[in-house]
Design a protein around this motif. Structure first.
Motif, PDB file in Angstrom:
ATOM      1  N   GLN A 196      59.265 -13.102  -7.836  1.00  0.00           N
ATOM      2  CA  GLN A 196      57.869 -13.383  -7.498  1.00  0.00           C
ATOM      3  C   GLN A 196      57.651 -14.875  -7.260  1.00  0.00           C
ATOM      4  N   ARG A 200      56.619 -16.336  -3.642  1.00  0.00           N
ATOM      5  CA  ARG A 200      55.369 -17.092  -3.554  1.00  0.00           C
ATOM      6  C   ARG A 200      55.620 -18.500  -3.007  1.00  0.00           C
ATOM      7  N   SER A 201      56.693 -19.128  -3.482  1.00  0.00           N
ATOM      8  CA  SER A 201      57.007 -20.485  -3.035  1.00  0.00           C
ATOM      9  C   SER A 201      57.342 -20.514  -1.546  1.00  0.00           C
ATOM     10  N   ILE A 203      56.377 -18.353   0.778  1.00  0.00           N
ATOM     11  CA  ILE A 203      55.159 -18.087   1.546  1.00  0.00           C
ATOM     12  C   ILE A 203      54.277 -19.325   1.611  1.00  0.00           C
ATOM     13  N   ASP A 204      54.088 -19.985   0.470  1.00  0.00           N
ATOM     14  CA  ASP A 204      53.243 -21.188   0.454  1.00  0.00           C
ATOM     15  C   ASP A 204      53.846 -22.292   1.317  1.00  0.00           C
ATOM     16  N   LEU A 205      55.171 -22.462   1.226  1.00  0.00           N
ATOM     17  CA  LEU A 205      55.845 -23.476   2.030  1.00  0.00           C
ATOM     18  C   LEU A 205      55.686 -23.180   3.517  1.00  0.00           C
ATOM     19  N   HIS A 207      53.460 -21.292   5.089  1.00  0.00           N
ATOM     20  CA  HIS A 207      52.084 -21.439   5.543  1.00  0.00           C
ATOM     21  C   HIS A 207      51.695 -22.911   5.636  1.00  0.00           C
ATOM     22  N   GLY A 208      52.211 -23.732   4.719  1.00  0.00           N
ATOM     23  CA  GLY A 208      51.946 -25.164   4.786  1.00  0.00           C
ATOM     24  C   GLY A 208      52.504 -25.794   6.042  1.00  0.00           C
ATOM     25  N   LEU A 230      50.430 -11.803  -2.586  1.00  0.00           N
ATOM     26  CA  LEU A 230      51.007 -13.132  -2.423  1.00  0.00           C
ATOM     27  C   LEU A 230      50.672 -13.760  -1.070  1.00  0.00           C
ATOM     28  N   GLY A 231      50.041 -13.006  -0.187  1.00  0.00           N
ATOM     29  CA  GLY A 231      49.621 -13.552   1.092  1.00  0.00           C
ATOM     30  C   GLY A 231      50.653 -13.488   2.197  1.00  0.00           C
ATOM     31  N   CYS A 232      51.676 -12.629   2.043  1.00  0.00           N
ATOM     32  CA  CYS A 232      52.662 -12.448   3.113  1.00  0.00           C
ATOM     33  C   CYS A 232      51.960 -11.871   4.340  1.00  0.00           C
ATOM     34  N   ASP A 233      52.351 -12.332   5.523  1.00  0.00           N
ATOM     35  CA  ASP A 233      51.645 -11.944   6.743  1.00  0.00           C
ATOM     36  C   ASP A 233      52.055 -10.575   7.279  1.00  0.00           C
TER      37      ASP A 233
END
Length: 280
Positions: A196, A200-201, A203-205, A207-208, A230-233
């Motif tokens: 997880q 999460r890391s 995905i955040d990276l 998206h950044g 977690l916001g995966c597209d």
């Protein structure tokens, strides 16, 4: 090359020339609403004696012995023609094709892809080329080629992201539009805190950096729920669909619209949930 490999290479060349290869298509859907966004074209070879020969066996042979360009061009033409047929049927989707870093060594490869798209009346924006993360190290030497693809509107995705260590370094240097999280991190996502954190890391990276994120190998409703949280597209995997024959995609898309509501709000009964997961 040993005689066995030589024979397999000759048979692959014959299969290419005589229509012995085909493409299957695996859908990728948006986690937000379940809509079909893209299909990944997957090469399949049903050998008359050996049965199904996996790409992991014949693609390296093609790369090492000068057949990869023919294989890549066949896959591109076939996938683009199929896109045009789907488009005529009212099915709105992009198409992704796996390519080898070896093909990128051809200086005119971006122009060739653009010509194929133009000849088949497919907007370049509807095509994504996927490369494995392991190929990113030599790809840094091919920055100009990759940049030309982006200028032409063709998307670029890193496949199997997370299986190597070079990807994080290369992401800010190479003009990718998408990363695909490897299935090994998706498998334990619902139960493993480590997985997880990693997902999460990533995905955040991504998206950044303005990149789209796809998770592959999604097989359970718990994995799907975790990825949505977690916001995966995008997601792909057996929970959504096995690789399909081209003519099956329109009917699948119709069924999937109804099934999506159950996937994001699955039944409590374990038996019904198991049946839901098995019907991808």
């Amino acid at each position: 090359m040993n005689p066995k490999e030589r024979r397999l290479l000759d048979e692959l060349e014959r299969a290419l020339a005589e229509g012995g290869l085909r493409l299957a298509y695996q859908p990728k859907v948006a986690t937000a609403d379940g809509s079909l966004v893209r299909v990944e074209a997957l090469v399949r070879w049903a050998h008359p004696a050996l049965g199904a020969v996996p790409p992991a066996r014949f693609v390296p042979l093609a790369e090492d012995h000068g057949l990869i360009d023919d294989l890549t061009q066949w896959a591109l033409r076939t996938a683009l023609r199929q896109w045009r047929e789907w488009h005529a049927q009212g099915l709105d989707t992009d198409v992704a094709v796996n390519i080898s870093a070896v093909s990128l060594e051809q200086l005119d490869f971006p122009d060739l892809v653009e010509r194929l798209c133009r000849a088949l009346d497919v907007p370049t924006e509807r095509l994504v080329l996927e490369l494995t993360e392991g190929a990113t190290q030599p790809l840094i030497k091919l920055m100009d080629t990759l940049t030309r693809f982006r200028i032409k509107g063709v998307g670029l995705a890193i496949d199997d992201f997370g299986t190597g260590y070079s990807g994080l370094i290369q992401l800010r240097k190479l003009p990718f539009t998408e990363i695909k999280i490897d299935r090994q991190f998706v498998t334990g996502l619902a139960t493993s805190r480590d997985d997880q954190v990693i997902v999460r890391s990533v995905i955040d990276l991504a998206h950044g950096l303005g990149l789209l994120v796809t998770a592959e190998g999604v097989e359970t409703v718990e994995q799907l729920a975790a990825l949505r949280a977690l916001g995966c597209d995008l997601v792909q995997g057996y929970l959504l669909a096995h690789p399909l024959e081209a003519h099956e995609l329109v009917a699948w898309a119709s069924r999937h619209k109804r099934r999506w509501k159950l996937l994001i709000r699955p039944p409590e009964d374990p038996y019904l949930r198991q049946r839901l997961e098995a019907n991808g």
